[in-house]
Design a protein around this motif. Structure first.
Motif, short mmCIF file in Angstrom:
data_model
loop_
_atom_site.label_atom_id
_atom_site.label_comp_id
_atom_site.label_asym_id
_atom_site.label_seq_id
_atom_site.Cartn_x
_atom_site.Cartn_y
_atom_site.Cartn_z
N MET A 1 0.83 -1.21 0.00
CA MET A 1 0.00 0.00 0.00
C MET A 1 0.86 1.26 0.00
N LEU A 2 1.91 1.29 0.81
CA LEU A 2 2.80 2.45 0.82
C LEU A 2 3.48 2.61 -0.54
N SER A 3 3.86 1.50 -1.14
CA SER A 3 4.45 1.52 -2.47
C SER A 3 3.48 2.09 -3.50
N LEU B 1 1.64 6.44 -7.04
CA LEU B 1 0.56 7.32 -7.51
C LEU B 1 0.95 8.79 -7.37
N VAL B 2 1.58 9.14 -6.26
CA VAL B 2 2.01 10.52 -6.03
C VAL B 2 3.09 10.92 -7.05
N VAL B 3 4.08 10.06 -7.22
CA VAL B 3 5.18 10.37 -8.13
C VAL B 3 4.69 10.38 -9.58
N SER C 1 10.09 8.21 -15.34
CA SER C 1 9.76 7.15 -16.29
C SER C 1 9.05 6.01 -15.56
N VAL C 2 8.64 5.02 -16.32
CA VAL C 2 8.02 3.83 -15.73
C VAL C 2 9.04 3.14 -14.82
N ILE C 3 10.29 3.11 -15.25
CA ILE C 3 11.34 2.48 -14.45
C ILE C 3 11.56 3.27 -13.15
N GLY C 4 11.60 4.59 -13.24
CA GLY C 4 11.76 5.43 -12.04
C GLY C 4 10.61 5.25 -11.08
N LEU C 5 9.42 5.15 -11.62
CA LEU C 5 8.23 4.93 -10.79
C LEU C 5 8.33 3.61 -10.05
N SER C 6 8.77 2.59 -10.75
CA SER C 6 8.91 1.27 -10.14
C SER C 6 10.01 1.26 -9.07
N PHE D 1 11.49 0.87 -3.34
CA PHE D 1 12.07 1.49 -2.15
C PHE D 1 11.02 1.69 -1.06
N MET D 2 9.86 2.22 -1.43
CA MET D 2 8.83 2.50 -0.44
C MET D 2 8.21 1.21 0.13
#
Length: 185
Positions: free
Chosen positions: A89-91, A96-98, A107-112, A117-118
């Motif tokens: 859920m935190l992830s 969603l925020v980013v 990017s999609v990779i950065g989002l992942s 990390f979260m």
């Protein structure tokens, strides 16, 4: 007349089922990270990344809930459910925020990677609360490396799938969804 709601629900159900199967398989595999015992690759989070781009946020939340609950019922315990749900859920919330920054900034990779990390942050915070010790957070540097590595891998595969599955959402989803998706690819 087409009913996009039915397509969306069917697609969300298929993603949830795939996430449970992937999560179940991953739960019986050994940890791929020698430096981080217990850390997993997080391949089931691939489905969450896909859902973020192809479905509304509420469907992505439902998929995460179904995945964590289903995998726990098949392979886990109540404590594994708490850790998994908190991290997932935190992830999802962080992604969603980013994602609101837009494709120009992430990017999609950065989002992942943010999601990986979260996820670890969420699990460590729950572990610290349960153990009543903040010393558990000393494990954060090791899990950060594992989270970034797994987030990169999941994002790379997610980006590939989003590009190569584009015909699915072009046929079955509303024009606004397709236009929003094309911005990221």
């Amino acid at each position: 007349m087409r009913n996009d709601t039915h397509y969306r629900l069917i697609y969300a159900a298929m993603l949830a089922a795939q996430a449970m199967v992937i999560g179940g398989i991953e739960s019986i595999l050994p940890s791929p990270f020698a430096i981080a015992p217990g850390a997993k690759l997080g391949i089931a989070n691939l489905v969450t990344v896909l859902a973020l781009f192809m479905l509304p946020a509420r469907d992505a939340f439902a998929i995460v809930l179904l995945r964590t609950g289903g995998v726990t019922l098949m392979f886990g315990t109540f404590s594994s459910f708490i850790y998994s749900l908190t991290g997932a859920m935190l992830s999802l919330i962080a992604m969603l925020v980013v994602k609101r920054l837009g494709p120009r900034w992430v990017s999609v990779i950065g989002l992942s990677i943010v999601g990986g990390f979260m996820h670890n942050i969420g699990q460590l915070l729950i572990a610290a609360l349960i153990a009543k010790s903040w010393y558990i957070l000393n494990y954060l540097p090791v899990l950060t490396i594992a989270g970034i590595a797994s987030g990169f891998f999941v994002g790379l595969v997610g980006n590939y799938l989003l590009v190569h599955m584009s015909h699915l959402y072009r046929v079955h989803f509303q024009k606004e969804t397709v236009e929003a998706m094309n911005e990221w690819l």
